[in-house]
Structures are given as structure tokens and as C-alpha cells.
Design a protein around this motif. Structure first.
Motif, PDB file in Angstrom:
ATOM      1  N   GLY A   1       0.745  -1.111  -0.063  1.00  0.00           N
ATOM      2  CA  GLY A   1      -0.026  -0.009  -0.104  1.00  0.00           C
ATOM      3  C   GLY A   1       0.820   1.201   0.016  1.00  0.00           C
ATOM      4  N   ALA A   2       0.648   2.238   0.951  1.00  0.00           N
ATOM      5  CA  ALA A   2       1.195   3.339   0.904  1.00  0.00           C
ATOM      6  C   ALA A   2       2.528   3.417   1.916  1.00  0.00           C
ATOM      7  CB  ALA A   2       0.338   4.476   1.157  1.00  0.00           C
ATOM      8  N   LYS A   3       2.613   2.379   2.660  1.00  0.00           N
ATOM      9  CA  LYS A   3       3.718   2.516   3.630  1.00  0.00           C
ATOM     10  C   LYS A   3       4.803   1.416   3.450  1.00  0.00           C
ATOM     11  CE  LYS A   3       1.640  -1.182   6.831  1.00  0.00           C
ATOM     12  NZ  LYS A   3       1.542  -1.168   8.264  1.00  0.00           N
ATOM     13  N   LYS A   4       5.846   1.564   4.002  1.00  0.00           N
ATOM     14  CA  LYS A   4       7.050   0.440   3.892  1.00  0.00           C
ATOM     15  C   LYS A   4       6.492  -0.660   4.783  1.00  0.00           C
ATOM     16  CE  LYS A   4      12.154  -0.187   4.909  1.00  0.00           C
ATOM     17  NZ  LYS A   4      13.171   0.513   5.511  1.00  0.00           N
ATOM     18  N   ALA A   5       6.684  -1.785   4.165  1.00  0.00           N
ATOM     19  CA  ALA A   5       6.339  -3.208   4.863  1.00  0.00           C
ATOM     20  C   ALA A   5       7.370  -4.090   4.973  1.00  0.00           C
ATOM     21  CB  ALA A   5       5.276  -3.733   4.060  1.00  0.00           C
TER      22      ALA A   5
ATOM     23  N   ALA B   1       0.661  -7.486   3.623  1.00  0.00           N
ATOM     24  CA  ALA B   1       1.865  -7.841   3.131  1.00  0.00           C
ATOM     25  C   ALA B   1       1.956  -9.050   2.594  1.00  0.00           C
ATOM     26  CB  ALA B   1       2.916  -7.286   4.230  1.00  0.00           C
ATOM     27  N   ALA B   2       1.381 -10.043   3.627  1.00  0.00           N
ATOM     28  CA  ALA B   2       1.484 -11.411   3.326  1.00  0.00           C
ATOM     29  C   ALA B   2       0.787 -11.963   2.011  1.00  0.00           C
ATOM     30  CB  ALA B   2       0.927 -12.203   4.321  1.00  0.00           C
ATOM     31  N   GLN B   3      -0.462 -11.212   1.871  1.00  0.00           N
ATOM     32  CA  GLN B   3      -1.171 -11.558   0.951  1.00  0.00           C
ATOM     33  C   GLN B   3      -0.492 -11.202  -0.528  1.00  0.00           C
ATOM     34  OE1 GLN B   3      -4.926  -9.338   0.250  1.00  0.00           O
ATOM     35  NE2 GLN B   3      -5.759 -11.168  -0.647  1.00  0.00           N
ATOM     36  N   ARG B   4       0.202  -9.833  -0.568  1.00  0.00           N
ATOM     37  CA  ARG B   4       1.001  -9.374  -1.430  1.00  0.00           C
ATOM     38  C   ARG B   4       2.094 -10.402  -2.013  1.00  0.00           C
ATOM     39  NH1 ARG B   4       4.176  -4.377  -2.087  1.00  0.00           N
ATOM     40  NH2 ARG B   4       4.627  -4.798  -4.317  1.00  0.00           N
ATOM     41  N   HIS B   5       2.783 -10.712  -0.923  1.00  0.00           N
ATOM     42  CA  HIS B   5       4.175 -11.596  -1.268  1.00  0.00           C
ATOM     43  C   HIS B   5       3.663 -12.826  -1.645  1.00  0.00           C
ATOM     44  CE1 HIS B   5       4.862 -14.099   2.038  1.00  0.00           C
ATOM     45  NE2 HIS B   5       5.073 -12.910   2.940  1.00  0.00           N
ATOM     46  N   LEU B   6       2.630 -13.402  -1.112  1.00  0.00           N
ATOM     47  CA  LEU B   6       2.448 -14.798  -1.581  1.00  0.00           C
ATOM     48  C   LEU B   6       1.591 -14.779  -3.047  1.00  0.00           C
ATOM     49  CD1 LEU B   6       0.719 -16.340   1.763  1.00  0.00           C
ATOM     50  CD2 LEU B   6       2.823 -16.714   0.662  1.00  0.00           C
ATOM     51  N   ALA B   7       1.096 -13.509  -3.370  1.00  0.00           N
ATOM     52  CA  ALA B   7       0.568 -13.574  -4.737  1.00  0.00           C
ATOM     53  C   ALA B   7       1.729 -13.365  -5.724  1.00  0.00           C
ATOM     54  CB  ALA B   7      -0.263 -12.308  -4.716  1.00  0.00           C
ATOM     55  N   GLY B   8       2.944 -13.192  -5.308  1.00  0.00           N
ATOM     56  CA  GLY B   8       3.977 -12.857  -6.179  1.00  0.00           C
ATOM     57  C   GLY B   8       4.551 -11.497  -6.595  1.00  0.00           C
ATOM     58  N   ASP B   9       3.657 -10.445  -6.098  1.00  0.00           N
ATOM     59  CA  ASP B   9       3.892  -9.062  -6.475  1.00  0.00           C
ATOM     60  C   ASP B   9       5.490  -8.757  -5.905  1.00  0.00           C
ATOM     61  OD1 ASP B   9       1.472  -8.852  -7.417  1.00  0.00           O
ATOM     62  OD2 ASP B   9       0.677  -7.643  -5.752  1.00  0.00           O
ATOM     63  N   GLN B  10       5.898  -9.252  -4.902  1.00  0.00           N
ATOM     64  CA  GLN B  10       7.171  -8.761  -4.390  1.00  0.00           C
ATOM     65  C   GLN B  10       8.157  -8.992  -5.472  1.00  0.00           C
ATOM     66  OE1 GLN B  10       5.989 -11.525  -3.452  1.00  0.00           O
ATOM     67  NE2 GLN B  10       7.756 -12.897  -4.275  1.00  0.00           N
ATOM     68  N   LEU B  11       8.262  -9.977  -6.379  1.00  0.00           N
ATOM     69  CA  LEU B  11       9.021 -10.126  -7.285  1.00  0.00           C
ATOM     70  C   LEU B  11       8.935  -9.115  -8.423  1.00  0.00           C
ATOM     71  CD1 LEU B  11       9.235 -14.106  -7.637  1.00  0.00           C
ATOM     72  CD2 LEU B  11      10.592 -12.649  -6.441  1.00  0.00           C
ATOM     73  N   ARG B  12       7.674  -8.803  -8.806  1.00  0.00           N
ATOM     74  CA  ARG B  12       7.548  -7.746  -9.793  1.00  0.00           C
ATOM     75  C   ARG B  12       8.152  -6.556  -9.336  1.00  0.00           C
ATOM     76  NH1 ARG B  12       3.179 -11.308 -10.723  1.00  0.00           N
ATOM     77  NH2 ARG B  12       1.684 -10.012  -9.276  1.00  0.00           N
ATOM     78  N   VAL B  13       7.612  -6.069  -7.957  1.00  0.00           N
ATOM     79  CA  VAL B  13       8.319  -4.877  -7.401  1.00  0.00           C
ATOM     80  C   VAL B  13       9.737  -4.794  -7.611  1.00  0.00           C
ATOM     81  CG1 VAL B  13       8.352  -3.600  -5.555  1.00  0.00           C
ATOM     82  CG2 VAL B  13       6.123  -4.482  -6.446  1.00  0.00           C
TER      83      VAL B  13
END
Length: 244
Positions: A144-148, A176-188
Motif C-alpha cells: 500500500g502506501a507504507k514500507k512493509a 503484506a503477506a497477501q501481496r508477497h504470496l501473490a508474487g507481487d514482491q518479485l515484480r516490484v
């Protein structure tokens, strides 16, 4: 040597010198910010147990036994085999070499599977991309808008330190967990690495790893789970590392 004869004494040493002294403080080894409210697991899982003991749920799952939060009979078999201290990270290079995306993550308030130990073994892991991974920048990872969290990634390997989270990352930081389990962290990470490669030294949004970063010797990861074969989703690994 990765044998029961060597790993069992190592496990006993780890427990005597690191785990038992911490447990005696009364603090939660899964979240260093809190007391251990419901020993030995420190959390109230009564609702989970009540749900999983229901006849209709057991029938739907096709199980005959009764649910236990932590089965001593199962645990003792793992302990006596030395499994908790055995190394398994040597299985990763083949996956990485095949291009399988792997994410190692840890909450920064977890003691039992601490981020320092997890970071250390990912940096020390011998694989074809080790040099590039060690040289990769550690970038802020937003939810979202904050550093996680803080993320290091190169090729198929990523290490994510999740901020303000203990062992139960999805419970402490669900978004944050939902995001990284969805694979977004790699695209970012890929986008930020591209920005880093073309950024000047004055880019405040990106930083290189500090030269004095703490690196500690870690043992092994405890278990792993992966996606259903979707190449866009990373394999997600959680680690059990020594705290020394």
C-alpha cells in the motif's frame, strides 16, 4: 555431516544454549515483542481446535483422528531423527538453476526463525547467481502506501524481511503477506532493480546494502511449499535457523 548422529547433538546444544534460556524469560519466541501467553505455542488456538474437531469438518477432510495443535508423538520422532538441525538448502541450487522463483521471508520480530539467520544463509548459498545476489541492492518493499519490508532479489532468488511481524507473518501483517504470496514482491523487485541500475547516487528511494550488515551462520530451513506450477508464482520457503 547431514546425519542423525551429528545433527542430534547439535540440536541439543542449540536447545540448551539458545532456546531454553530464551523460553525461561517468559517471552514469546515467535514474537519478541510479547510474552508467551499460552505455553508452549504461546498463542490461543482453541478456536482452530474447536473448528477442526467438528464432525462435519473431519468428514469433509476425510480424517479419522483428532486434531492436535502440536502432537508430542509426532514432534519426538522429528527430534530423535535430528531433522530440525539438518541442512536442506543444498536442494535449492537445482531449482534456482531451472529458473524456479524462490522467496525466503522472515518477520523481523521472530526469534526462533530470525531474519538475520535467514539472510545469512541466502547470502552464503552457493549457486550460479550467488555473486549477483550478494551484490544486489536491498530496497524498501511497500504494501500500500507504507514500507512493509526490505527486499533483496536477483534472478529467481529473493529474500524478504517483513517489518513489524513475528513468526506468524500473515497474522501480523495480512496485507503484506497477501501481496508477497501473490508474487507481487518479485515484480516490484524487478522494477526497482531496473531503477537502481539507472539511478544516480542521490536516489533516496533506493539504497545499497550497508557494508556493516550483520551476517550470521545459519543452519537449515525447516519446510517448504510451492505454487501449483504457475511460473508467475514463487516458491515460498520458511526457515528454521539457529539464533547464533
Amino acid at each position: 555431516q547431514n546425519t542423525t548422529a551429528t545433527c542430534l547433538p547439535a540440536l541439543e546444544l542449540c536447545e540448551m544454549s539458545l532456546e531454553i534460556p530464551y523460553t525461561l524469560t517468559g517471552m514469546n519466541p515467535y514474537d519478541m515483542r510479547a510474552k508467551c501467553a499460552v505455553p508452549p505455542l504461546c498463542y490461543d488456538f482453541s478456536n482452530v481446535k474447536k473448528y477442526l474437531q467438528r464432525d462435519d469438518v473431519r468428514a469433509a477432510l476425510g480424517v479419522k483422528g483428532r486434531w492436535a495443535d502440536c502432537s508430542k508423538s509426532v514432534t519426538i520422532r522429528f527430534e530423535l531423527s535430528g531433522d530440525y538441525i539438518k541442512n536442506y538448502q543444498q536442494l535449492l541450487p537445482e531449482l534456482l538453476g531451472a529458473g524456479v522463483r524462490v522467496l525466503i521471508y522472515a518477520g523481523d520480530q521472530d526469534y526462533i526463525c530470525n531474519w538475520l539467520g535467514n539472510q545469512a544463509w541466502t547470502l552464503a548459498l552457493p549457486w550460479s547467481g550467488q555473486g549477483a545476489f550478494r551484490a544486489a541492492p536491498v530496497v524498501d518493499w511497500p504494501a500500500g502506501a507504507k514500507k512493509a519490508g526490505e527486499l533483496r532479489t536477483s534472478g529467481p532468488l529473493s529474500f524478504l524481511r517483513v517489518l513489524d511481524a513475528g513468526h506468524m507473518v500473515p497474522m501480523d501483517q495480512p496485507a503484506a503477506a497477501q501481496r508477497h504470496l501473490a508474487g507481487d514482491q518479485l515484480r516490484v523487485a524487478e522494477q526497482r532493480r531496473e531503477r537502481f541500475d539507472g539511478a544516480g547516487a542521490g536516489d533516496d528511494n533506493l539504497r545499497r546494502p550497508h557494508s556493516g550488515e550483520v551476517r550470521r551462520t545459519a543452519s537449515s530451513y525447516q519446510h517448504a511449499s510451492s505454487g501449483t506450477g504457475d511460473s508467475k508464482r514463487p516458491s515460498v520457503l520458511r526457515s528454521r535457523n539457529s539464533t547464533s
